[in-house]
Design an enzyme around this catalytic site. Structure first.
Site, mmCIF file in Angstrom:
data_model
loop_
_atom_site.group_PDB
_atom_site.id
_atom_site.type_symbol
_atom_site.label_atom_id
_atom_site.label_comp_id
_atom_site.label_asym_id
_atom_site.label_seq_id
_atom_site.Cartn_x
_atom_site.Cartn_y
_atom_site.Cartn_z
ATOM 1 N N LYS A 179 123.892 -35.582 -95.287
ATOM 2 C CA LYS A 179 123.304 -36.277 -96.435
ATOM 3 C C LYS A 179 123.633 -35.507 -97.713
ATOM 4 O O LYS A 179 123.148 -34.402 -97.919
ATOM 5 C CB LYS A 179 121.784 -36.407 -96.313
ATOM 6 C CG LYS A 179 121.246 -37.375 -97.402
ATOM 7 C CD LYS A 179 119.807 -37.151 -97.767
ATOM 8 C CE LYS A 179 119.595 -36.123 -98.833
ATOM 9 N NZ LYS A 179 119.919 -36.534 -100.222
ATOM 10 N N GLY A 231 119.622 -25.679 -100.639
ATOM 11 C CA GLY A 231 118.849 -26.286 -101.715
ATOM 12 C C GLY A 231 117.709 -25.377 -102.142
ATOM 13 O O GLY A 231 117.796 -24.156 -102.013
ATOM 14 N N SER A 232 116.638 -25.988 -102.618
ATOM 15 C CA SER A 232 115.545 -25.201 -103.189
ATOM 16 C C SER A 232 114.699 -24.544 -102.102
ATOM 17 O O SER A 232 114.581 -25.053 -100.984
ATOM 18 C CB SER A 232 114.657 -26.092 -104.058
ATOM 19 O OG SER A 232 113.888 -26.958 -103.239
ATOM 20 N N THR A 233 114.080 -23.420 -102.458
ATOM 21 C CA THR A 233 113.212 -22.698 -101.530
ATOM 22 C C THR A 233 112.022 -23.562 -101.119
ATOM 23 O O THR A 233 111.599 -23.554 -99.961
ATOM 24 C CB THR A 233 112.746 -21.384 -102.173
ATOM 25 O OG1 THR A 233 113.906 -20.558 -102.384
ATOM 26 C CG2 THR A 233 111.768 -20.628 -101.283
ATOM 27 N N GLU A 234 111.511 -24.338 -102.061
ATOM 28 C CA GLU A 234 110.349 -25.181 -101.780
ATOM 29 C C GLU A 234 110.661 -26.190 -100.669
ATOM 30 O O GLU A 234 109.905 -26.337 -99.704
ATOM 31 C CB GLU A 234 109.950 -25.910 -103.072
ATOM 32 C CG GLU A 234 108.707 -26.776 -102.963
ATOM 33 C CD GLU A 234 108.488 -27.609 -104.229
ATOM 34 O OE1 GLU A 234 107.685 -28.536 -104.161
ATOM 35 O OE2 GLU A 234 109.129 -27.328 -105.260
ATOM 36 N N GLY A 236 113.144 -25.952 -98.574
ATOM 37 C CA GLY A 236 113.457 -25.149 -97.393
ATOM 38 C C GLY A 236 112.215 -24.809 -96.582
ATOM 39 O O GLY A 236 112.225 -24.855 -95.345
ATOM 40 N N GLU A 253 119.954 -21.981 -96.736
ATOM 41 C CA GLU A 253 120.500 -21.198 -97.861
ATOM 42 C C GLU A 253 119.792 -21.722 -99.097
ATOM 43 O O GLU A 253 119.987 -22.849 -99.512
ATOM 44 C CB GLU A 253 122.019 -21.392 -97.946
ATOM 45 C CG GLU A 253 122.688 -20.338 -98.808
ATOM 46 C CD GLU A 253 122.984 -20.824 -100.210
ATOM 47 O OE1 GLU A 253 122.178 -20.485 -101.110
ATOM 48 O OE2 GLU A 253 123.967 -21.534 -100.408
ATOM 49 N N CYS A 287 123.238 -20.963 -106.821
ATOM 50 C CA CYS A 287 122.123 -20.260 -106.150
ATOM 51 C C CYS A 287 122.228 -18.752 -106.340
ATOM 52 O O CYS A 287 121.224 -18.063 -106.482
ATOM 53 C CB CYS A 287 122.123 -20.559 -104.648
ATOM 54 S SG CYS A 287 122.144 -22.298 -104.248
ATOM 55 N N GLU A 384 113.600 -19.137 -110.566
ATOM 56 C CA GLU A 384 114.976 -19.618 -110.649
ATOM 57 C C GLU A 384 115.047 -20.766 -111.657
ATOM 58 O O GLU A 384 114.390 -21.785 -111.494
ATOM 59 C CB GLU A 384 115.450 -20.107 -109.273
ATOM 60 C CG GLU A 384 116.909 -20.505 -109.274
ATOM 61 C CD GLU A 384 117.412 -20.923 -107.905
ATOM 62 O OE1 GLU A 384 118.549 -20.571 -107.585
ATOM 63 O OE2 GLU A 384 116.671 -21.595 -107.173
#
Length: 472
Positions: A179, A231-234, A236, A253, A287, A384
């Site tokens: 995706k 993508g974003s830590t959130e 993730g 990542e 990133c 970030e």
């Protein structure tokens, strides 16, 4: 600064269709809903793209599952032929794909052309070479593929992230449902055409376009064996929670807040180029961007003067102009976040500076910006921003530099600038970062593993290590 005449790359090399379906089982197929993808530099609609729902994801995963039996049974040398073919087609179509990426993403054409596309082809070439050597990779005498890989990629390097995910998955005998990001689906859909051109068996690669919900359906699908997310830590964190206890393999990542550390013996001009590349490359949508500059106090003034002079020469504007250094911000939402955090930085007392920089009237733009007088307590030093914004902090001793560099929830990358190899190695050894660059920044190679610590995720992509996540 020289005045450059415009040097636009022609759009005519890319033929964008008015609408695109989902790529499932080797063919494009319709979905009930759709969304528009726009050019962030002009806000014009580029194409209407299918929005995959749960039943579409079901079909894609089922196609990948059917294809897995025959694909995983192929000898590695046969799988390698397909990967080599894909790599060569990407090279042949690289100009077309670079222009497409610039249009859909907003990045300067010279970066798409000279960085993204060569690396995309290189990843397929590299993993093609591994396909018949897996038993020698150090993962046991008979490593087996996992099955269906569900892969979700971000908008900052759409085609490069696709290559990082798909190449090792196919080399190891897995099949894929990918995706792409909602704002940058076009290069993945063009890659579907590359797969057809390479005669890749139907179902080996499937591409479902959509927003966050589409990604969630894919990640949570019971017949997916492996999830890879960049993508974003959130997001993730949400993915890690959703796959916990399911037996699915997971690599993440995620975000970063990299420190670029400049010691007093560093070559200033070279360091300034590395700082600029570290934070303004791809509009700071990276990133591993060097978004925190840690400079030794004794050279801070000299280095900042040189950095401001260099920033004054950066050309911001049309991504398709070959002279452009900084392109468009990828979306209105991302521009709003960069603007908000920059305003917070100024409100918290950091000193903001940007070069004089006329910005286009239409599209999403943000001038290259630095903040001085930043402390560890500032939000711009902790969060970030994912844009062309640099926070500058100073240090006196190597120990203080390491302490400040590691004082972050992230741990994706770092840079060290010094003429002393012993100092570089000593400092690099103490930095909690997955990648440490020495006297350079943002250099990538398919043979070298990439990934982070702490809230920057886990698992590695690239290199021999990148095979492990796709092998049982």
């Amino acid at each position: 600064m020289f005045d450059y005449a415009p040097a636009p790359e022609s759009r005519s090399i890319v033929d964008i269709a008015p609408s695109y379906g989902l790529f499932i089982d080797g063919a494009f197929t319709e979905a009930k809903d759709s969304f528009k993808t726009i050019n962030p530099a002009t806000e014009e609609t580029l194409a209407e793209v299918a929005l995959a729902g749960p039943e579409d994801v079901d079909r894609a995963v089922a196609a990948a599952r059917r294809a897995f039996e025959s694909w995983s049974a192929l000898p590695g040398s046969e799988r390698a032929k397909y990967l080599f073919r894909i790599a060569r087609i990407i090279q042949e179509r690289s100009r077309e794909l670079a222009v497409l990426e610039s249009l859909d993403n907003g990045k300067p054409i010279k970066e798409a052309r000279d960085v993204d596309l060569p690396l995309v082809a290189a990843h397929f070439f590299y993993y093609a070479g591994w396909a018949d050597k897996l038993r020698y990779a150090g993962f046991g005498p008979d490593p087996r593929p996992l099955g269906v890989a569900g892969q979700v990629i971000p908008w900052n390097f759409p085609l490069m992230m696709l290559a990082w995910k798909i190449a090792p998955a196919l080399a190891t005998g897995n099949t894929v449902v990918l995706k792409p990001a909602e704002t940058t689906p076009l290069s993945a859909l063009f890659f579907a055409d590359v797969c057809r051109q390479a005669d890749l068996p139907p179902g080996v690669v499937n591409i479902v376009t959509g927003a966050g919900d589409t990604g969630r359906y894919l990640v949570e699908h019971p017949d997916v064996n492996k999830v890879a997310f960049t993508g974003s830590t959130e997001v993730g964190r949400q993915i890690a929670r959703s796959v916990a206890g399911t037996g699915k393999r997971l690599t993440l990542e995620l975000g970063g807040k990299a420190a670029n550390i400049v010691f007093d013996d560093a070559p200033i001009d070279q360091a300034v180029e590395g700082i600029v590349n570290g934070i303004f490359f791809n509009q700071g949508h990276v990133c591993c961007a060097g978004s925190r500059l840690l400079v030794q106090e004794s050279i801070a003034e000299e280095l900042l003067d040189s950095l401001k002079r260099r920033m004054s020469t950066l050309r911001v504007g049309d991504p398709l102009d070959k002279n452009t250094d900084v392109g468009a911000i990828n979306s209105a939402a991302q521009l709003a976040r960069i603007t908000e955090l920059s305003e917070i930085g100024a409100a918290e007392g950091a000193e903001r500076w940007s070069p004089e920089c006329p910005l286009p009237d239409r599209g999403f733009w943000f001038a290259p910006t630095i903040f001085t007088g930043v402390t560890q307590a500032h939000r711009i030093a902790r969060e970030e921003i994912f844009g062309p914004v640099l926070s500058v902090l100073t240090f006196r001793t190597p120990a203080e530099a390491v302490e400040k560099a590691n004082n972050t929830p992230y741990g994706l990358s770092a840079g060290v600038w010094s003429e002393k190899g012993s100092r570089i190695l000593a400092v690099a050894d103490k930095l909690r970062a997955g990648v440490v660059w020495a006297n350079t920044f943002n250099k990538f190679d398919p043979t070298s593993p990439f990934g982070g610590y702490k809230e920057s995720g886990y698992g590695r992509e690239g290199g021999r290590h990148g095979l492990e996540a796709y092998l049982a």
